[in-house]
Design a protein around this motif. Sequence first.
Motif, PDB file in Angstrom:
ATOM      1  N   TYR A 160      -8.748 -13.146  13.734  1.00 26.55           N
ATOM      2  CA  TYR A 160      -8.979 -12.281  12.573  1.00 26.55           C
ATOM      3  C   TYR A 160      -9.916 -12.956  11.572  1.00 26.55           C
ATOM      4  O   TYR A 160      -9.975 -14.197  11.524  1.00 26.55           O
ATOM      5  CB  TYR A 160      -7.647 -11.952  11.877  1.00 26.55           C
ATOM      6  CG  TYR A 160      -6.875 -10.855  12.586  1.00 26.55           C
ATOM      7  CD1 TYR A 160      -6.910  -9.548  12.123  1.00 26.55           C
ATOM      8  CD2 TYR A 160      -6.148 -11.132  13.729  1.00 26.55           C
ATOM      9  CE1 TYR A 160      -6.227  -8.543  12.779  1.00 26.55           C
ATOM     10  CE2 TYR A 160      -5.461 -10.135  14.397  1.00 26.55           C
ATOM     11  CZ  TYR A 160      -5.502  -8.840  13.921  1.00 26.55           C
ATOM     12  OH  TYR A 160      -4.843  -7.848  14.570  1.00 26.55           O
ATOM     13  N   HIS A 163      -9.064 -11.926   5.801  1.00 30.13           N
ATOM     14  CA  HIS A 163      -7.917 -11.091   6.156  1.00 30.13           C
ATOM     15  C   HIS A 163      -6.689 -11.953   6.400  1.00 30.13           C
ATOM     16  O   HIS A 163      -5.579 -11.620   5.973  1.00 30.13           O
ATOM     17  CB  HIS A 163      -8.259 -10.259   7.397  1.00 30.13           C
ATOM     18  CG  HIS A 163      -7.194  -9.263   7.761  1.00 30.13           C
ATOM     19  ND1 HIS A 163      -6.181  -9.555   8.640  1.00 30.13           N
ATOM     20  CD2 HIS A 163      -6.984  -7.994   7.333  1.00 30.13           C
ATOM     21  CE1 HIS A 163      -5.392  -8.504   8.755  1.00 30.13           C
ATOM     22  NE2 HIS A 163      -5.849  -7.549   7.973  1.00 30.13           N
ATOM     23  N   ILE A 214      -4.793 -13.206   3.312  1.00 33.71           N
ATOM     24  CA  ILE A 214      -3.929 -12.225   2.631  1.00 33.71           C
ATOM     25  C   ILE A 214      -2.758 -11.805   3.520  1.00 33.71           C
ATOM     26  O   ILE A 214      -1.639 -11.627   3.044  1.00 33.71           O
ATOM     27  CB  ILE A 214      -4.760 -10.981   2.228  1.00 33.71           C
ATOM     28  CG1 ILE A 214      -5.881 -11.387   1.272  1.00 33.71           C
ATOM     29  CG2 ILE A 214      -3.888  -9.913   1.579  1.00 33.71           C
ATOM     30  CD1 ILE A 214      -6.889 -10.279   1.001  1.00 33.71           C
ATOM     31  N   HIS A 215      -2.999 -11.643   4.826  1.00 33.78           N
ATOM     32  CA  HIS A 215      -2.014 -10.956   5.668  1.00 33.78           C
ATOM     33  C   HIS A 215      -1.328 -11.813   6.728  1.00 33.78           C
ATOM     34  O   HIS A 215      -0.419 -11.325   7.408  1.00 33.78           O
ATOM     35  CB  HIS A 215      -2.686  -9.761   6.378  1.00 33.78           C
ATOM     36  CG  HIS A 215      -3.176  -8.707   5.438  1.00 33.78           C
ATOM     37  ND1 HIS A 215      -2.329  -7.880   4.738  1.00 33.78           N
ATOM     38  CD2 HIS A 215      -4.427  -8.352   5.077  1.00 33.78           C
ATOM     39  CE1 HIS A 215      -3.047  -7.063   3.982  1.00 33.78           C
ATOM     40  NE2 HIS A 215      -4.319  -7.325   4.165  1.00 33.78           N
ATOM     41  N   GLU A 257       0.820 -14.343   6.848  1.00 34.62           N
ATOM     42  CA  GLU A 257       2.265 -14.597   6.764  1.00 34.62           C
ATOM     43  C   GLU A 257       3.070 -13.345   7.104  1.00 34.62           C
ATOM     44  O   GLU A 257       4.033 -13.386   7.859  1.00 34.62           O
ATOM     45  CB  GLU A 257       2.631 -15.116   5.366  1.00 34.62           C
ATOM     46  CG  GLU A 257       2.071 -16.485   5.050  1.00 34.62           C
ATOM     47  CD  GLU A 257       2.429 -17.518   6.111  1.00 34.62           C
ATOM     48  OE1 GLU A 257       3.590 -17.532   6.565  1.00 34.62           O
ATOM     49  OE2 GLU A 257       1.542 -18.304   6.503  1.00 34.62           O
ATOM     50  N   GLU A 258       2.647 -12.197   6.549  1.00 32.36           N
ATOM     51  CA  GLU A 258       3.408 -10.967   6.810  1.00 32.36           C
ATOM     52  C   GLU A 258       3.215 -10.495   8.258  1.00 32.36           C
ATOM     53  O   GLU A 258       4.135  -9.950   8.866  1.00 32.36           O
ATOM     54  CB  GLU A 258       3.034  -9.854   5.821  1.00 32.36           C
ATOM     55  CG  GLU A 258       1.552  -9.593   5.722  1.00 32.36           C
ATOM     56  CD  GLU A 258       1.227  -8.344   4.903  1.00 32.36           C
ATOM     57  OE1 GLU A 258       2.033  -7.411   4.890  1.00 32.36           O
ATOM     58  OE2 GLU A 258       0.145  -8.319   4.303  1.00 32.36           O
ATOM     59  N   MET A 259       2.026 -10.754   8.829  1.00 32.53           N
ATOM     60  CA  MET A 259       1.818 -10.372  10.234  1.00 32.53           C
ATOM     61  C   MET A 259       2.726 -11.205  11.145  1.00 32.53           C
ATOM     62  O   MET A 259       3.314 -10.678  12.091  1.00 32.53           O
ATOM     63  CB  MET A 259       0.343 -10.553  10.639  1.00 32.53           C
ATOM     64  CG  MET A 259      -0.567  -9.484  10.066  1.00 32.53           C
ATOM     65  SD  MET A 259      -2.280  -9.657  10.596  1.00 32.53           S
ATOM     66  CE  MET A 259      -2.229  -8.881  12.208  1.00 32.53           C
ATOM     67  N   GLU A 294       5.531 -12.462  10.286  1.00 30.52           N
ATOM     68  CA  GLU A 294       6.888 -11.944  10.054  1.00 30.52           C
ATOM     69  C   GLU A 294       7.132 -10.693  10.900  1.00 30.52           C
ATOM     70  O   GLU A 294       8.176 -10.571  11.556  1.00 30.52           O
ATOM     71  CB  GLU A 294       7.054 -11.640   8.561  1.00 30.52           C
ATOM     72  CG  GLU A 294       8.486 -11.548   8.088  1.00 30.52           C
ATOM     73  CD  GLU A 294       9.087 -10.159   8.252  1.00 30.52           C
ATOM     74  OE1 GLU A 294      10.300 -10.088   8.505  1.00 30.52           O
ATOM     75  OE2 GLU A 294       8.357  -9.162   8.146  1.00 30.52           O
ATOM     76  N   VAL A 295       6.150  -9.790  10.927  1.00 28.59           N
ATOM     77  CA  VAL A 295       6.287  -8.557  11.718  1.00 28.59           C
ATOM     78  C   VAL A 295       6.360  -8.885  13.211  1.00 28.59           C
ATOM     79  O   VAL A 295       7.207  -8.356  13.941  1.00 28.59           O
ATOM     80  CB  VAL A 295       5.106  -7.595  11.426  1.00 28.59           C
ATOM     81  CG1 VAL A 295       5.055  -6.464  12.442  1.00 28.59           C
ATOM     82  CG2 VAL A 295       5.232  -7.031  10.020  1.00 28.59           C
ATOM     83  N   LEU A 296       5.478  -9.775  13.670  1.00 25.74           N
ATOM     84  CA  LEU A 296       5.448 -10.125  15.102  1.00 25.74           C
ATOM     85  C   LEU A 296       6.767 -10.765  15.535  1.00 25.74           C
ATOM     86  O   LEU A 296       7.295 -10.442  16.608  1.00 25.74           O
ATOM     87  CB  LEU A 296       4.270 -11.072  15.383  1.00 25.74           C
ATOM     88  CG  LEU A 296       2.886 -10.407  15.334  1.00 25.74           C
ATOM     89  CD1 LEU A 296       1.784 -11.453  15.180  1.00 25.74           C
ATOM     90  CD2 LEU A 296       2.650  -9.571  16.588  1.00 25.74           C
ATOM     91  N   GLY A 330      -7.090  -4.957  17.156  1.00 23.73           N
ATOM     92  CA  GLY A 330      -6.995  -4.841  15.698  1.00 23.73           C
ATOM     93  C   GLY A 330      -7.996  -5.751  15.004  1.00 23.73           C
ATOM     94  O   GLY A 330      -8.644  -5.359  14.040  1.00 23.73           O
ATOM     95  N   ILE A 383     -11.081  -4.782  12.415  1.00 23.01           N
ATOM     96  CA  ILE A 383     -11.157  -5.343  11.058  1.00 23.01           C
ATOM     97  C   ILE A 383     -12.458  -6.126  10.860  1.00 23.01           C
ATOM     98  O   ILE A 383     -13.101  -6.006   9.822  1.00 23.01           O
ATOM     99  CB  ILE A 383      -9.915  -6.200  10.769  1.00 23.01           C
ATOM    100  CG1 ILE A 383      -8.718  -5.263  10.601  1.00 23.01           C
ATOM    101  CG2 ILE A 383     -10.093  -7.063   9.534  1.00 23.01           C
ATOM    102  CD1 ILE A 383      -7.379  -5.941  10.529  1.00 23.01           C
ATOM    103  N   HIS A 411     -15.158  -5.182   8.027  1.00 24.65           N
ATOM    104  CA  HIS A 411     -15.553  -6.172   7.032  1.00 24.65           C
ATOM    105  C   HIS A 411     -17.064  -6.406   7.055  1.00 24.65           C
ATOM    106  O   HIS A 411     -17.691  -6.515   6.009  1.00 24.65           O
ATOM    107  CB  HIS A 411     -14.809  -7.491   7.271  1.00 24.65           C
ATOM    108  CG  HIS A 411     -13.385  -7.433   6.800  1.00 24.65           C
ATOM    109  ND1 HIS A 411     -12.677  -8.534   6.389  1.00 24.65           N
ATOM    110  CD2 HIS A 411     -12.538  -6.391   6.657  1.00 24.65           C
ATOM    111  CE1 HIS A 411     -11.457  -8.162   6.013  1.00 24.65           C
ATOM    112  NE2 HIS A 411     -11.347  -6.880   6.194  1.00 24.65           N
ATOM    113  N   GLY A 470      -1.036  -5.360  15.559  1.00 31.04           N
ATOM    114  CA  GLY A 470      -2.494  -5.240  15.501  1.00 31.04           C
ATOM    115  C   GLY A 470      -2.926  -3.865  15.029  1.00 31.04           C
ATOM    116  O   GLY A 470      -3.788  -3.728  14.147  1.00 31.04           O
ATOM    117  N   LEU A 502       7.489 -14.199   4.102  1.00 27.14           N
ATOM    118  CA  LEU A 502       6.892 -13.258   3.160  1.00 27.14           C
ATOM    119  C   LEU A 502       6.998 -11.826   3.679  1.00 27.14           C
ATOM    120  O   LEU A 502       6.703 -11.550   4.840  1.00 27.14           O
ATOM    121  CB  LEU A 502       5.409 -13.595   2.952  1.00 27.14           C
ATOM    122  CG  LEU A 502       4.640 -12.615   2.072  1.00 27.14           C
ATOM    123  CD1 LEU A 502       4.973 -12.820   0.596  1.00 27.14           C
ATOM    124  CD2 LEU A 502       3.149 -12.750   2.289  1.00 27.14           C
TER     125      LEU A 502
END
Lengths: 298, 118
Positions: free
Chosen positions: A15, A19, A22-23, A25-27, A29-31, A53, A57, A61, B44, B71
């Motif tokens: 990525y 990107h 910003i994202h 840590e949360e990605m 967490e989701v994974l 994805g 992006i 960008h 993704g 987070l």
Amino acid sequence: MSTLERRYRRLLVVYPRAHRAIHEEEMVEVLLSTAAPEQRWPSIRDTADLIRGARLIWLRHLQLVLRQQGWTDALAIVAILAQILLCLISVPAAGLLLRAVLEPTVSWLTYILLTGAVLAWPVILVLSLANQKQLAAVAAWVATAVSSLAFSVQGQEVLALEVLAAMALTFSPGASRGVAVLGRTYVLGYAAGVLLVAVFLTERFAEGLSPQSMAGPALACYLFGWLLIGRTAFRLRPTANRRAAILLAFPLTAIAFSFVSLNDAVPYHVSSLLHVLLPVSVFLGLVTVERAGFIRQR
Amino acid sequence: MTVRSLQEPTFLILTALAAGPKHGYGIITDVTRISDGRVRLRAGTLYAALDRLHADGLIDFDRDEIANGRLRRYYRLTDAGAGRLAAEVDRLRRHANAAARRLRAAGVTPYGLARGAA
């Protein structure tokens, strides 16, 4: 940090850095939340999805940076003019195809490749003018890849123009925008002018239908590419036009350079001028891109 | 100018956020629930959609929370996002109504039950 988390973080390197900042840590967490309890490796579907994805992006960008730096109109102009030039460069291939049809010894693969060489860019031009930008961009990259593999006769200089056209179709608002910026009359005049010069030069320098007959349209491309620079000062969008002209300058100079090397009939002073213009066009292109701040932004 | 229809994952993400701010994993579970398990978003796809929706001003960051040392960023629908979702709902409803009217005229109820052939 678990093994799975470390492997996910390694995948997220694809990525853009902005990107990730910003994202990421949360990605992660989701994974990890969606992973199976004993899972140790990212699944193939997750990996493919993350790469897809990241591609989307990156593309968005880059388009944003180009828009902010005022490059989109320049690329739209390149998209329409480069395609017109590539359509004309494919005209001699039509002659080769005709000769292949008349010679029954030619293999079916040659027929397919020559037919593709004749039709590819006209079809891509029609698609891009019909606002099928994504389809036209994909087709342009496919045509560029195929021609780079299949047509050594076409040479790397035409490949540079093809790559530029494919990039312009990918990152610009589309060829229709290029027509709107330049004006329909100018685009038609440009196409007619290049065609006339191409026919004249092919008649003057090429004997029969041969790889050398590519050179006529090639030099026509070159001359009319620089003509564009002459027009820039009088247009409503001089910056976009100047950038487009300088982007086109390198492949066009390279094509003209190739023309000179293929034809002994070219006068010595023309040949010498092109030897100078080739590095100059590369230098101008780099200076323009750097002055626009694009390199610094990246 | 006509507005392009939303793709299904985008429509479902906006629908999930219409109920209130949610973090990434919350959006994924809600989308699965809304679609009766048919659409399972992956990270993704989700973050490509969130990036685009944020750039278009349809969603915004709401707040960050730390849960189990990790987070969680919450996203919320903006007014523009709510308007875009409402327009899409209206468009889908008009199309569904038109399809239902024609099915009824053809003797088929919207639930697929034929009233009986003539």
